[in-house]
Design an enzyme around this catalytic site. Structure first.
Site, PDB file in Angstrom:
ATOM      1  N   ARG A  51       0.806  -1.211   0.000  1.00 25.20           N
ATOM      2  CA  ARG A  51       0.000   0.000   0.000  1.00 25.20           C
ATOM      3  C   ARG A  51       0.846   1.271   0.000  1.00 25.20           C
ATOM      4  NH1 ARG A  51      -5.159   1.378   0.924  1.00 25.20           N
ATOM      5  NH2 ARG A  51      -6.343  -0.500   1.244  1.00 25.20           N
ATOM      6  N   LYS A 148       0.796 -19.861   5.217  1.00 21.87           N
ATOM      7  CA  LYS A 148      -0.084 -20.255   6.312  1.00 21.87           C
ATOM      8  C   LYS A 148      -0.356 -19.021   7.172  1.00 21.87           C
ATOM      9  CE  LYS A 148       1.417 -21.933  10.325  1.00 21.87           C
ATOM     10  NZ  LYS A 148       2.235 -21.262  11.343  1.00 21.87           N
ATOM     11  N   HIS A 178       6.704 -24.045   5.579  1.00 20.90           N
ATOM     12  CA  HIS A 178       8.159 -23.911   5.439  1.00 20.90           C
ATOM     13  C   HIS A 178       8.925 -25.100   6.015  1.00 20.90           C
ATOM     14  CE1 HIS A 178       8.133 -22.346   9.588  1.00 20.90           C
ATOM     15  NE2 HIS A 178       9.435 -22.540   9.606  1.00 20.90           N
ATOM     16  N   LYS A 182      12.770 -27.433   4.788  1.00 27.82           N
ATOM     17  CA  LYS A 182      13.969 -27.614   5.619  1.00 27.82           C
ATOM     18  C   LYS A 182      14.781 -28.794   5.083  1.00 27.82           C
ATOM     19  CE  LYS A 182      12.060 -25.699   9.850  1.00 27.82           C
ATOM     20  NZ  LYS A 182      12.895 -24.731  10.512  1.00 27.82           N
ATOM     21  N   GLU A 216      10.433 -25.127  21.151  1.00 30.94           N
ATOM     22  CA  GLU A 216      10.996 -23.800  20.899  1.00 30.94           C
ATOM     23  C   GLU A 216      11.328 -23.122  22.220  1.00 30.94           C
ATOM     24  OE1 GLU A 216       9.186 -21.669  17.321  1.00 30.94           O
ATOM     25  OE2 GLU A 216       7.439 -22.495  18.334  1.00 30.94           O
ATOM     26  N   ASP A 235      -1.393 -23.448  15.055  1.00 31.12           N
ATOM     27  CA  ASP A 235      -0.162 -22.806  14.598  1.00 31.12           C
ATOM     28  C   ASP A 235       0.892 -23.829  14.165  1.00 31.12           C
ATOM     29  OD1 ASP A 235       1.541 -20.469  14.254  1.00 31.12           O
ATOM     30  OD2 ASP A 235       2.633 -21.139  16.031  1.00 31.12           O
ATOM     31  N   HIS A 240       2.814 -28.041  10.463  1.00 29.86           N
ATOM     32  CA  HIS A 240       4.190 -28.542  10.500  1.00 29.86           C
ATOM     33  C   HIS A 240       4.307 -29.970  11.049  1.00 29.86           C
ATOM     34  CE1 HIS A 240       4.968 -24.474   9.525  1.00 29.86           C
ATOM     35  NE2 HIS A 240       5.073 -23.978  10.737  1.00 29.86           N
ATOM     36  N   LYS A 331       6.097 -23.607  23.203  1.00 30.62           N
ATOM     37  CA  LYS A 331       6.926 -22.407  23.253  1.00 30.62           C
ATOM     38  C   LYS A 331       7.513 -22.269  24.647  1.00 30.62           C
ATOM     39  CE  LYS A 331       4.925 -19.953  19.433  1.00 30.62           C
ATOM     40  NZ  LYS A 331       5.994 -20.172  18.464  1.00 30.62           N
TER      41      LYS A 331
HETATM   42  C1  BG6 Z   1       5.717 -20.805  12.321  1.00 28.74           C
HETATM   43  C2  BG6 Z   1       4.863 -20.578  13.539  1.00 28.74           C
HETATM   44  O1  BG6 Z   1       4.976 -21.370  11.294  1.00 28.74           O
HETATM   45  O2  BG6 Z   1       6.788 -21.672  12.669  1.00 28.74           O
HETATM   46  C3  BG6 Z   1       5.684 -20.013  14.684  1.00 28.74           C
HETATM   47  O3  BG6 Z   1       3.808 -19.688  13.208  1.00 28.74           O
HETATM   48  C4  BG6 Z   1       6.870 -20.891  14.958  1.00 28.74           C
HETATM   49  O4  BG6 Z   1       4.887 -19.853  15.855  1.00 28.74           O
HETATM   50  C5  BG6 Z   1       7.655 -21.172  13.685  1.00 28.74           C
HETATM   51  O5  BG6 Z   1       7.714 -20.229  15.898  1.00 28.74           O
HETATM   52  C6  BG6 Z   1       8.748 -22.197  13.906  1.00 28.74           C
HETATM   53  O6  BG6 Z   1       9.553 -22.288  12.756  1.00 28.74           O
HETATM   54  P1  BG6 Z   1      11.085 -22.692  12.858  1.00 28.74           P
HETATM   55  O7  BG6 Z   1      11.549 -22.740  11.437  1.00 28.74           O
HETATM   56  O8  BG6 Z   1      11.781 -21.646  13.677  1.00 28.74           O
HETATM   57  O9  BG6 Z   1      11.120 -24.034  13.531  1.00 28.74           O
END
Ligand code: BG6
Length: 484
Positions: A51, A148, A178, A182, A216, A235, A240, A331
């Site tokens: 924008r 996502k 993603h 990896k 994490e 999430d 994942h 987390k």
């Molecule tokens: C994201 C989530 O898709 O993946 C996050 O929304 C998460 O909450 C992240 O922290 C983790 O990705 P990675 O590559 O750091 O393991």
């Protein structure tokens, strides 16, 4: 190790949401690395679209700063950085109106691969897709990339799929997870299907159970608004962890090819049994005298959102019947540690007198950090004293085994963007896969909402709530340690 880089065809990549965090943190630094490696050629271009009225120079400065902040080592090579920034252009666009579209149309070059990255709220997918067609910017060969969260339940994911399908064929849609980009996640497939050794043992005759852990150390990091409505299930698990589960459990596809792989993943998702309430443990991180709790961080003192979840999952098919898959993610845990551990059954009989400890082979695939594979094997304890047995890991850390080659591996985003340009959908989710994942997830969430389930508090820096330990203990098993 010499890495082989094959340049991709010249492309025009338009990033909607080009001033956003993902573009600055991941997409542009990733593209710079591919430019540096010679994979993105000098006749390709990246066009930011957002924008704000920045102009090309303004966007280049923003991206330059992003690269300096998030990829300082890359920024050090000033000549390459400036040559890359020359490849950048910008258009100020109104996603829901008419402003900017004619200019974007003029910028597109005939003959280059056209890709459109929707790094924007899902509510804009429809208006963007519509305008790309109305202005004849997208054609049958163009690709769109979507991020996502792809919906928040089955109904919204279906609606998104329908919206995209009005303008694009499934073969043009690249849904990013993603994790699939990896390096080690792809290695899962290489290990399973590139070696004879494991496949004969990969079933309920030999496997006791499988653990999938994505731990994490970070908290919600300023994403509280989104996260409080999502939680760990939406999430992380629906996408994942589900993808990891599919890759570890699927039947061998006949070829490493998009639909062959995705068909097999889909069968796994569809074979997942519903999860019983006592096989789900939800947790939420508490505060410490020096750090806020989750509820304080998101400013919602009554939040029941889970920042941790552990599940016992079963797959109803011949290969996996009776084998539990334990999944957990959270987390603010003790360490950043992601791995998949295949725990094999105990020996049927020990020939060694006095050896009454159980010995188990464990194949642990470490996803991050310190990527590699550990195979726990039983050997004789060295030295005198008779046949005393001990379990040791055969450790293959990829960085050690592959030398410098391992440091050079592209990160998930750069690999996936290059796959979009190459037109390879193997590492992207198909629409039916996403819908099947939501179809399994929805009733679990509805169940705990109906039960008014309150997540168990856990200390930041711990391994999660005690109840998650019980999930395995009561079946005579234990989680592997979460450690750096
Ligand atoms: C994201 C989530 O898709 O993946 C996050 O929304 C998460 O909450 C992240 O922290 C983790 O990705 P990675 O590559 O750091 O393991």
């Amino acid at each position: 190790m010499v890495s082989r880089v094959i340049p991709v065809d010249p492309f025009d990549l338009v990033i909607f949401g080009g001033t956003g965090d993902l573009a600055r943190r991941k997409i542009l630094p990733g593209l710079l690395r591919r430019f540096h490696a010679g994979q993105m050629t000098a006749d390709s271009r990246v066009i930011g679209a957002a924008r704000s009225d920045l102009g090309a120079e303004g966007w280049r400065s923003l991206i330059r700063e992003g690269i300096e902040e998030f990829a300082p080592a890359l920024a050090a090579d000033r000549d390459t950085l400036e040559a890359f920034l020359e490849r950048l252009d910008y258009v100020s666009i109104d996603a829901t109106g008419d402003g900017g579209w004619d200019r974007l149309c003029d910028l597109m070059r005939p003959g280059a691969v056209r890709a459109f990255y929707f790094s924007v709220a899902p509510s804009l997918f429809g208006p963007l897709a519509e305008r790309l067609h109305a202005h004849r910017i997208a054609d049958r060969e163009s690709r769109i990339v979507v991020e996502k969260p792809f919906g928040r339940d089955l109904a919204s994911a279906r609606a998104l799929n329908r919206t995209l399908a009005e303008h694009f064929d499934e073969s043009q849609i690249y849904r990013i997870d993603h994790y699939l980009g990896k390096e080690t996640v792809q290695n899962l497939m290489a290990v399973r299907f590139g070696n004879l050794l494991f496949e004969p043992l990969w079933n309920n005759h030999y496997v006791d159970h499988i653990q999938i852990t994505v731990a994490e150390t970070v908290g919600v990091e300023g994403r509280g608004d989104y996260y409080d409505k999502a939680g760990a299930m939406r999430d992380m698990v629906q996408n994942h962890l589900m993808q990891l589960l599919c890759l570890i459990a699927m039947e061998p596809p006949s070829r490493f090819e998009a639909d062959a792989v995705r068909d097999e993943k889909l069968k796994v998702i569809r074979a997942l049994k519903p999860v019983r309430p006592h096989h789900i443990v939800r947790g939420q991180y508490d505060g410490t005298p020096s750090a806020p709790s989750y509820r304080e961080e998101v400013g919602n003192p009554r939040s029941f959102t889970e920042t941790y979840i552990a599940l016992r999952v079963e797959i109803a098919n011949w290969r996996w019947s009776g084998v539990p898959f334990y999944l957990r993610t959270g987390k603010k845990l003790r360490a950043r540690h992601s791995e998949i551990a295949v725990v094999f059954k105990d020996l049927p009989h020990s020939i060694f007198e006095g050896d009454d400890r159980p010995h188990r082979n464990i194949l642990a695939i470490r996803l991050q950090p310190n990527e590699g594979i550990d195979l726990t094997v039983t050997i004789k304890e060295p030295g005198p004293g008779g046949m005393r047995l001990t379990d040791v890991p055969l450790d293959m850390t990829f960085a050690k085994a592959l030398g410098n080659g391992a440091e050079d591996v592209p990160d998930a985003y750069e690999r996936l963007v290059m796959d979009v340009i190459r037109g390879n959908q193997t590492l992207f989710m198909r629409g039916d896969e996403v819908e099947a994942a939501w179809a399994w997830t929805d009733p679990l969430i509805a169940g705990w909402e109906a039960r008014n389930d309150v997540p168990k508090l856990y200390d930041p820096g711990s391994s999660g709530p005690d109840d998650a330990m019980m999930l395995l203990h009561r079946e005579g098993r234990r989680w592997r340690d979460i450690r750096a």
